[in-house]
Design a protein around this motif. Structure first.
Motif, PDB file in Angstrom:
ATOM      1  N   LEU A  23     -34.428  -9.919  15.181  1.00  0.00           N
ATOM      2  CA  LEU A  23     -34.175  -8.917  16.099  1.00  0.00           C
ATOM      3  C   LEU A  23     -35.525  -8.416  16.815  1.00  0.00           C
ATOM      4  N   ASP A  24     -34.937  -8.113  17.841  1.00  0.00           N
ATOM      5  CA  ASP A  24     -36.022  -7.532  18.888  1.00  0.00           C
ATOM      6  C   ASP A  24     -35.686  -6.219  19.607  1.00  0.00           C
ATOM      7  N   GLY A  25     -36.567  -5.542  20.172  1.00  0.00           N
ATOM      8  CA  GLY A  25     -36.416  -4.477  20.784  1.00  0.00           C
ATOM      9  C   GLY A  25     -35.853  -3.169  19.922  1.00  0.00           C
ATOM     10  N   ALA A  26     -35.058  -2.500  20.387  1.00  0.00           N
ATOM     11  CA  ALA A  26     -34.543  -1.219  19.529  1.00  0.00           C
ATOM     12  C   ALA A  26     -33.945  -1.824  18.318  1.00  0.00           C
ATOM     13  N   PRO A  27     -32.941  -2.603  17.908  1.00  0.00           N
ATOM     14  CA  PRO A  27     -32.644  -3.196  16.501  1.00  0.00           C
ATOM     15  C   PRO A  27     -33.681  -3.372  15.777  1.00  0.00           C
ATOM     16  N   PHE A  28     -34.940  -4.188  16.306  1.00  0.00           N
ATOM     17  CA  PHE A  28     -36.140  -4.482  15.401  1.00  0.00           C
ATOM     18  C   PHE A  28     -36.798  -3.021  14.881  1.00  0.00           C
ATOM     19  N   ALA A  29     -36.813  -2.076  15.932  1.00  0.00           N
ATOM     20  CA  ALA A  29     -37.243  -0.802  15.649  1.00  0.00           C
ATOM     21  C   ALA A  29     -36.469   0.034  14.632  1.00  0.00           C
ATOM     22  N   VAL A  30     -35.402  -0.320  14.920  1.00  0.00           N
ATOM     23  CA  VAL A  30     -34.314   0.581  13.765  1.00  0.00           C
ATOM     24  C   VAL A  30     -34.453  -0.245  12.324  1.00  0.00           C
ATOM     25  N   PHE A  31     -34.442  -1.546  12.235  1.00  0.00           N
ATOM     26  CA  PHE A  31     -34.523  -2.256  11.239  1.00  0.00           C
ATOM     27  C   PHE A  31     -35.898  -1.596  10.296  1.00  0.00           C
ATOM     28  N   THR A  32     -36.972  -1.699  11.191  1.00  0.00           N
ATOM     29  CA  THR A  32     -38.299  -1.595  10.399  1.00  0.00           C
ATOM     30  C   THR A  32     -38.367   0.071  10.309  1.00  0.00           C
ATOM     31  N   GLY A  33     -37.922   0.628  10.819  1.00  0.00           N
ATOM     32  CA  GLY A  33     -37.824   2.163  10.749  1.00  0.00           C
ATOM     33  C   GLY A  33     -36.907   2.574   9.638  1.00  0.00           C
TER      34      GLY A  33
END
Length: 267
Positions: A23-33
């Motif tokens: 994942l990159d960008g917003a999906p990565f931020a949501v996943f790690t969040g």
């Protein structure tokens, strides 16, 4: 127990790798969040908030803080990383002086604040490491794993002097030295592969390895205070999210803070 651990690892490991590196960008931020929010749910219990609805308030508050910080300063903001550096300096005092200094952090509000200052910078650090190249996110993960493995075998073979006996009786100074040797070898290998100059990478790696031990000790101190074996049972056979990322909460923001220096751009 072993069968449970294996099943959980087989299911979760591919999902974690896909989320972190696919994942990159917003999906990565949501996943790690989401991972950070689950850690915050566990931290609420470590802080003394165990009731269902009240326990949900802390992760929800942390998510709001992540959104507000991300929107106001951008996900490349450096202040959460500097804030983490100051917080871990205070945490060091508390861990090394446990239980003498425990009256300074026993209030539930203070313990929740400690959790916020551990988890919020971790989220920013993960995002910034991924933005700087997936190889550096991988490096931090490998560094923490190498430190754990080196500490385990060195401590088991040579461990005599206790590191913080009142917090985590099983950890020894010899284990710490073994972890430092393991991560030093990792840094050397990365440098030989042409990823960075050897000396700055080695210095930062050894420093962050030492701080990562503090992340483990801090969670152990809170669990000891609450008389808990694991942060939760979210991961059958493995305990909770915090049991898996405690060292990363210290290593990730510190490495992200110092990565520009490794790359020659200054921190």
């Amino acid at each position: 127990m072993l069968r449970q651990r294996i099943i959980t690892a087989v299911i979760l490991a591919p999902l974690a790798l896909l989320g972190l590196f696919g994942l990159d960008g917003a999906p990565f931020a949501v996943f790690t969040g989401g991972i950070v929010a689950l850690g915050a749910w566990e931290w609420a219990n470590l802080s003394g908030v165990s009731a269902g609805k009240a326990r949900l308030l802390f992760p929800l508050t942390l998510v709001v803080l992540m959104l507000l910080a991300g929107m106001s300063d951008g996900l490349e903001a450096r202040w959460p990383l500097y804030l983490a550096a100051m917080a871990w300096a205070i945490n060091l005092r508390w861990v090394m002086r446990y239980p003498a200094a425990s009256q300074e952090w026993r209030a539930i509000g203070v313990r929740l604040g400690v959790g916020a200052l551990a988890l919020l910078p971790t989220w920013f650090g993960l995002i910034q490491l991924k933005a700087g190249g997936a190889e550096w996110l991988l490096y931090v993960l490998l560094m923490v794993w190498a430190a754990d493995i080196g500490a385990y075998f060195s401590g088991k073979r040579f461990g005599k002097r206790k590191l913080a006996p009142r917090v985590s009786p099983g950890k020894s100074w010899e284990g710490v030295y073994g972890g430092l040797v393991a991560t030093g070898l990792l840094a050397t290998g990365y440098a030989l592969a042409g990823q960075a100059d050897w000396l700055p990478l080695l210095v930062v790696t050894l420093g962050v390895t030492a701080v990562s031990v503090l992340g483990d000790l801090l969670e152990s101190m809170f669990k000891r205070e609450r008389k808990l074996k694991d942060s939760s049972q979210l991961l059958p056979g493995h305990g909770g999210i915090m049991d898996r990322i405690d060292s990363l909460t210290a290593a990730v923001p510190m490495f992200a803070l110092l990565l520009p220096w490794i790359l020659g751009g200054g921190a």
